[in-house]
Structures are given as structure tokens and as C-alpha cells.
Design an enzyme around this catalytic site. Structure first.
Site, short mmCIF file in Angstrom:
data_model
loop_
_atom_site.label_atom_id
_atom_site.label_comp_id
_atom_site.label_asym_id
_atom_site.label_seq_id
_atom_site.Cartn_x
_atom_site.Cartn_y
_atom_site.Cartn_z
N GLU A 71 -4.07 3.90 3.29
CA GLU A 71 -4.16 3.46 1.98
C GLU A 71 -3.97 4.65 1.04
O GLU A 71 -3.03 4.71 0.07
CB GLU A 71 -5.49 2.99 1.62
N ASP B 99 -2.01 -4.96 1.41
CA ASP B 99 -3.10 -4.09 1.24
C ASP B 99 -4.28 -5.18 1.86
O ASP B 99 -4.77 -6.21 1.12
CB ASP B 99 -3.19 -3.69 -0.14
N LYS C 119 -13.75 -6.88 6.38
CA LYS C 119 -13.26 -5.70 6.77
C LYS C 119 -14.19 -4.68 7.33
O LYS C 119 -13.93 -3.74 8.29
CB LYS C 119 -12.41 -4.85 5.78
N ASP D 166 -10.30 6.34 -4.71
CA ASP D 166 -10.37 5.11 -4.64
C ASP D 166 -11.79 4.52 -4.85
O ASP D 166 -12.50 4.45 -3.89
CB ASP D 166 -9.50 4.57 -3.28
#
Ligand code: ADP
Ligand code: MG
Length: 620
Positions: free
Chosen positions: A183, A20, A83, A205
Site C-alpha cells: 500500500e 485497494d 481483512k 496511513d
């Protein structure tokens, strides 16, 4: 051919890591003993590895917890949230650049480069540093070299360029990408939801810096993304900021400290600590040391106060859930499962609000930090040949197409097509004797090319001169299992062919990746020594701190010679900062450890004695 099947069946499982690669934290897991297990950094109860990179002035970059600590002491040399820049150009990333302490520019192909330590770093290379550290930690946890094959997760909304950048980062880190997985799909896998024959799952999330909600339809092992919504600037950081504001309002710290990076980082970490504690307790102390003031400022914060302050953010996540439901044309009653992902869903208030909104209890049995990595490990197990029971497919999140005359988009691969897949569309020339066609490959759901994302442009040349409309050009879009695209164009009518593959915008070309790989090999030895040096220095510093703390208490129990020995070794060790030779620094460290041995024994003794006398440890 049956023997091929047999071969596959009998092939030994190829162990595959699940990674992850998160905005604030990354995690790694591996299928072992019949289940996915998170591989943890030494001495840490949880598996999180901060996705932070620190550039010391004269050593190679450091990743993970040491880097995160330096975000406080050396904010001008630390980069967080890489990211956000993956597969992006400067124009897309303007808003996020402000939080990076390094100057940024862009390559010809619109790849961002940050200038640190006198060299340029693309987001792909920075992510590769994180992935290398992740792999190192996995190896340390396993006690042997970790597998080099990995499943890596990305947000469901990541487009081609962002997925390609992720894959390039993995290549640069020396990893073989078994699959790029969404994800929310990974989170669903961790809960075994693929075993449902049919169902609709919401994955909520709430991480450190981002919020994503995905609605997935599961049917016969295929995960279709019905809708995604989210906010790339909404997460735990905002909740910390709510407490930071409280501190500014009440502590009397001057407004000038809002511009003090080190002070702010320290305050943010204190706020985060307080917030996290409030997830398991009804009150927690927020305390900060105000520079130029002798006393630290302290304040008890009650859970209800935090809940009140973060309510606007929680409300925003629910508004986005409503939007996703609307896009998927679903009512809350039609949702079968709700899965919580991300550290911020540990907050009881968040759980309660999500449960209230969907009218059902969300899945919280698994650690919300770890579910994505665990699901990636499940997928790795499947792809590595560990089980044949589960066939898992993802879908492409957004349509892919070509710009046609007048700026419209001709969609070639539709959104939600299961991958891998391919589709071909025919085109022709618009003018007599036209020998070339410009193609503009786009991704998005909008009708006009200007509203979609440009993936690349290319020109097909060598079309034989023919009257308008006679040339037959077929364009083939091939999406591999990772959702990565190759576009090929060919002129069919003449037998003369021209084929070309798209080079993604905001992406690295193969030769660029090769060059970066070579560079990193060339510096490998040097980098290794340098990082060993930094680690040794950090170790020495913490040994010295421990000595300073414990020595006064047991001084009486040690003989003069031992004390002198310790003092001498400490004095030597303090010179480590100035030494550049790894071996020499290693010797200083070992010497210090040896000298401190009797002290450790004396400490143990006094603890044991205290226990015998019924004293508490803290009173020793
Ligand atoms: P990401 O996926 O964005 O990298 P994570 O899912 O790891 O991030 O979430 C990190 C966030 O979760 C941080 O803001 C952290 O403060 C928050 N967090 C972690 N544990 C808790 C907790 N027990 N209570 C509240 N927030 C938490
Ligand atoms: Mg996450």
C-alpha cells in the site's frame, strides 16, 4: 532475441485494474486517458465501497453500501473487517473474533471458517465476495465488462500467509492477479515519487481501523521498505468512539444500551457523521434518537472539542512514527516527502500534527481515500505494458528462513531483498543413515524460530542412508514478484531426488481453491437471482418511502384515477417481501414505477411553479 523485445513493445496494452482491498473500504481504479481514474459506485460522489458483508436470512450475501446499512439494522448478520482474518489462524485472531457475530472454527490447516447461512466461509471466500462486488462496480462504472486482471494492494507488513490469502481471494473472485503491491508503495506511485532518483518517503496511513507508517527509500525505481510500524487497532473507529463516549456521558442514556448492538451501531454512525463534518466545519451537531424516549438528544460539538478528545490517539500515531524513524536510523530532517493516506488524514488536526512532527508539509493534493487505488492502477498500467519507462520493484518485508537444530533460524532470504529473487542454502544430515529431514519454514526478524511466524513444515524423504554429514541437501527459496514463496528441497549427492513445495499454514491448498471455485460456479445462477431479488426489494422499499413522503404534497394536483392507481400499485408492491419469484417482483417494481409517473410530473410542475413565484424549493 530482438524480435521478442519488439513483440513486447508492440503488444496491445492489457488493461489492469488497481484494487485497494481495505479493512473498512475498498476502491478500484483504472488507467484511462493518460491517468489513473477511480471507478465509482453509481450515485456516489466518492469511490469507496464498504468492505462489509451482510448475510440476509434467505438470500445470498450482499456487499458494500447495503451491507454497511445493515450493520445498523441487522448487526447479527453483518461482518466487517474481514481483512483482519486473512492468512490468520484462530489463535492469532482471538481479539478480533469478538466483533464477528458468527461462530468461528478452524480447518486442519489453521484456516478460519465463519458459520453463516448454514455454511462455512473462509476469510478468503469472504474477501472474494468483496472483490466480486468491486469488479461489478468497476464494470458498471465503465459501462462494459471490466478487465479481469488486477493489481491488488496489501499493507507493507503483510507476511507470506496474508499475501497468499489475498491472492487466493482474487482467484476465487475470478480475477487474475497481475501483482500484489504494498500500500505505501502504491501511494508513492500515485504521487509519481518513483521518478525521484533517490529519496526517502514517509507514508502515514490512518484508516478506519488501522494505522500504518512506512518509511521507504526510493532508488532507481526500487522501493525499499526501511521500516514499518503501526497499530492494527487504531484508526477512525477510535475517533468515532471518542464521540460515542461523549454521548454516553452527557445524554443520560442508560448504561444498559452499551450492550444494545443496534443502538450502538446507530450511535457510531451518527458519531462518524459528526466527526467527518468537523473536518470541514468548525461545529457540527451530534444527534441520536434514544429508544423509549420521545425526544432525540442533540448536542453541538465544536472542532476544538473533537481535537481534544482525539489527541491521545494522534499522539500514539506520532509515537509510532518515532519508532519507525528509530528503526530506520533516520532523523526527521532526512525525510524528503511525507504522503498522507487514509480517510482519517482528512482531519485538519491530524494534518497539522503530522506536519509539525516531520517539520514539512505533507502531500495532500490527492484524495487520501483514493491514493492507494490510484497507485495500484499506475502499477497496473505499467505491468499491462502501457509504459516501459518505469521499472518498479518491491522488497520482501521480513526475512525468510529455516529452523535449524536447537531452534535457531537460518535466514535464507534477507529482509528488504528486491523481489523476485531466489536463494539456495545447503544442509546435511545429523545422524548416520538418516533418511529424512524435517523442515520448518519461518518468516521474521527474530533469531529463534519460536519467535518467528511459521509458514509451513515439510519433510524431505528418500535420502539414501549415508554417514552423518555426507548427504547434500539444497533448499531453494524462490520469491515471485508478488512476494510469494515456493520452497524446494533436493538431495544432491545420490542423484535420488525428492522435491516438495511448502503448503502455507493458514492458507488454502490448490485443490481447496478449485473446490471453492466449482461451488461458486454451481451456485452462480441461483445467487444471481437471489441478489437481484434483494436489490429489487430494496428498490421497492425506497420507492414506497419516497411516495409516502411526496404524495401528501401533490395529492390535490392528481386525479382520482391516478391516485387509485398509485395506491393499488403500492399495495401490490408491499407484497414483494413475501414473493420469491424474481420475475414477479420485477413486475411489481415496474408497475409501481409506471403508476408513480404522473406523480413525478406533478412534483416537477409544482417545483417549476414555485420557482416562478420566487419560492424556495424547501417551501414547496
Ligand atoms: P481503510 O483503509 O482502513 O479501509 P479508509 O482509509 O477508507 O479506511 O478510512 C476510513 C476512515 O476515514 C473512517 O473512519 C472514516 O470515518 C474516516 N474519514 C473519512 N472521511 C473523513 C473526513 N472527512 N474526516 C474525518 N474522517 C474521515
Ligand atoms: Mg486503506
Amino acid at each position: 532475441m530482438p524480435f521478442i523485445e519488439l513483440d513486447v513493445l508492440n503488444a496491445p496494452e492489457r488493461p489492469t485494474l488497481g484494487i485497494d482491498l481495505g479493512t473498512t473500504y475498498s476502491l478500484v481504479a483504472l488507467w484511462r486517458e493518460g491517468r489513473p481514474q477511480v471507478l465509482r459506485p453509481a450515485g456516489r460522489p466518492d469511490g469507496r465501497i464498504p468492505s462489509a458483508i451482510w448475510f440476509p436470512s434467505s438470500a445470498p450475501p450482499q456487499v458494500g453500501w447495503p451491507a454497511r446499512d445493515h450493520a445498523v439494522t441487522d448487526p447479527g448478520a453483518t461482518i466487517l473487517s474481514v481483512k483482519r482474518f486473512m492468512g490468520r489462524g484462530l489463535a492469532d485472531a482471538r481479539a478480533d473474533l469478538a466483533s464477528v457475530p458468527f461462530p468461528a472454527r478452524e480447518t486442519e490447516n489453521h484456516v478460519i471458517q465463519f458459520e453463516a447461512q448454514g455454511r462455512a466461509w473462509t476469510p478468503q471466500e469472504l474477501s472474494a465476495l468483496i472483490l466480486k462486488e468491486v469488479w461489478r462496480i468497476a464494470s458498471a462504472a465503465l459501462g462494459e465488462e471490466a478487465p479481469r486482471r488486477a493489481v491488488i494492494t496489501v499493507p507493507a507488513y503483510f507476511d507470506e500467509a496474508q499475501r497468499a490469502a489475498t491472492r487466493d481471494a482474487a482467484r476465487l473472485a475470478g480475477l487474475e492477479v497481475a501483482r500484489i503491491v504494498n500500500e505505501p508503495t502504491a501511494a508513492s506511485l500515485a504521487y509519481g515519487l518513483e521518478q525521484k532518483k533517490q529519496g526517502t518517503v514517509v507514508v502515514y496511513d490512518l484508516g478506519g481501523g488501522t494505522f500504518d507508517v512506512s518509511i521507504l527509500a526510493i532508488e532507481g525505481g526500487v522501493f525499499r521498505v526501511l521500516a514499518t510500524a503501526g497499530d492494527t487497532h487504531l484508526g477512525g473507529d477510535d475517533l468515532d468512539r471518542a464521540l460515542v463516549e461523549l454521548a454516553f456521558e452527557e445524554s443520560g442514556v442508560g448504561a444498559e444500551f452499551r450492550a444494545d448492538a443496534a443502538f450502538l451501531q446507530g450511535l457510531r454512525l451518527a458519531a462518524e457523521r459528526c466527526k467527518i463534518e468537523l473536518s470541514s466545519r468548525s461545529e457540527s451537531e451530534l444527534h441520536i434518537s434514544v429508544p423509549e424516549q420521545r425526544l432525540p438528544w442533540r448536542r453541538m460539538v465544536r472542532r476544538e472539542e473533537l481535537e481534544q478528545r482525539i489527541q491521545p490517539f494522534v499522539q500514539r500515531t506520532l509515537d509510532l512514527c518515532r519508532r519507525a524513524l528509530h528503526d530506520a536510523r533516520l532523523q526527521t530532517e532526512q525525510i524528503d516527502e511525507v504522503v498522507l493516506v487514509g480517510g482519517s488524514t482528512r482531519i485538519p488536526h491530524v494534518r497539522a500534527e503530522v506536519a509539525r512532527f516531520f517539520g514539512r508539509k505533507p502531500h495532500t493534493e490527492l484524495n487520501p481515500d483514493e491514493v492507494v487505488a490510484m497507485g495500484a492502477a499506475v502499477q497496473g498500467h505499467v505491468l499491462g505494458g502501457g509504459t516501459r519507462e518505469l521499472l518498479l520493484l518491491d522488497v520482501t518485508p521480513l526475512a525468510l528462513g529455516l529452523e535449524t537444530l536447537g531452534g535457531a533460524v537460518s535466514k535464507i532470504v534477507l529482509r528488504n531483498s528486491p523481489i523476485p529473487c531466489q536463494a539456495t542454502e545447503g544442509f546435511t544430515t545429523h545422524a548416520d543413515n538418516q533418511t529424512g529431514i524435517d523442515f520448518h519454514v519461518v518468516q521474521g526478524e527474530r533469531e529463534l524460530a519460536k519467535d518467528c511466524r511459521t509458514l509451513g513444515r515439510f519433510k524431505l524423504r528418500g535420502i539414501p542412508p549415508l554417514p552423518a554429514g555426507m548427504a547434500r541437501v539444497s533448499v531453494r527459496f524462490a520469491l515471485d514478484a508478488d512476494g510469494l514463496l515456493a520452497v524446494t528441497a533436493r538431495e544432491e549427492s545420490s542423484g535420488a531426488q525428492a522435491t516438495i513445495e511448502v503448503q502455507p499454514m493458514n492458507g488454502l491448498s490448490d485443490p481447496e481453491v478449485e473446490r471453492m471455485l466449482k461451488e461458486s460456479y454451481a451456485h452462480a445462477r441461483e445467487d444471481f437471482d437471489q441478489s437481484r431479488l434483494v436489490n429489487l426489494r430494496v428498490e421497492i422499499a425506497s420507492m414506497l418511502r419516497a411516495l409516502e413522503k411526496s404524495l401528501p404534497g401533490v395529492r390535490g394536483a392528481l386525479d382520482r384515477e391516478t391516485l387509485l392507481d398509485i395506491e393499488e400499485a403500492s399495495a401490490h408492491a408491499r407484497t414483494a417481501e413475501r414473493l420469491g419469484d424474481v420475475q414477479a417482483v420485477q413486475r411489481l417494481r415496474d408497475e409501481l414505477e409506471r403508476a408513480a409517473m404522473p406523480l413525478a410530473a406533478a412534483l416537477m410542475d409544482s417545483v417549476a411553479k414555485a420557482a416562478l413565484q420566487g419560492k424556495k424549493l424547501s417551501e414547496v
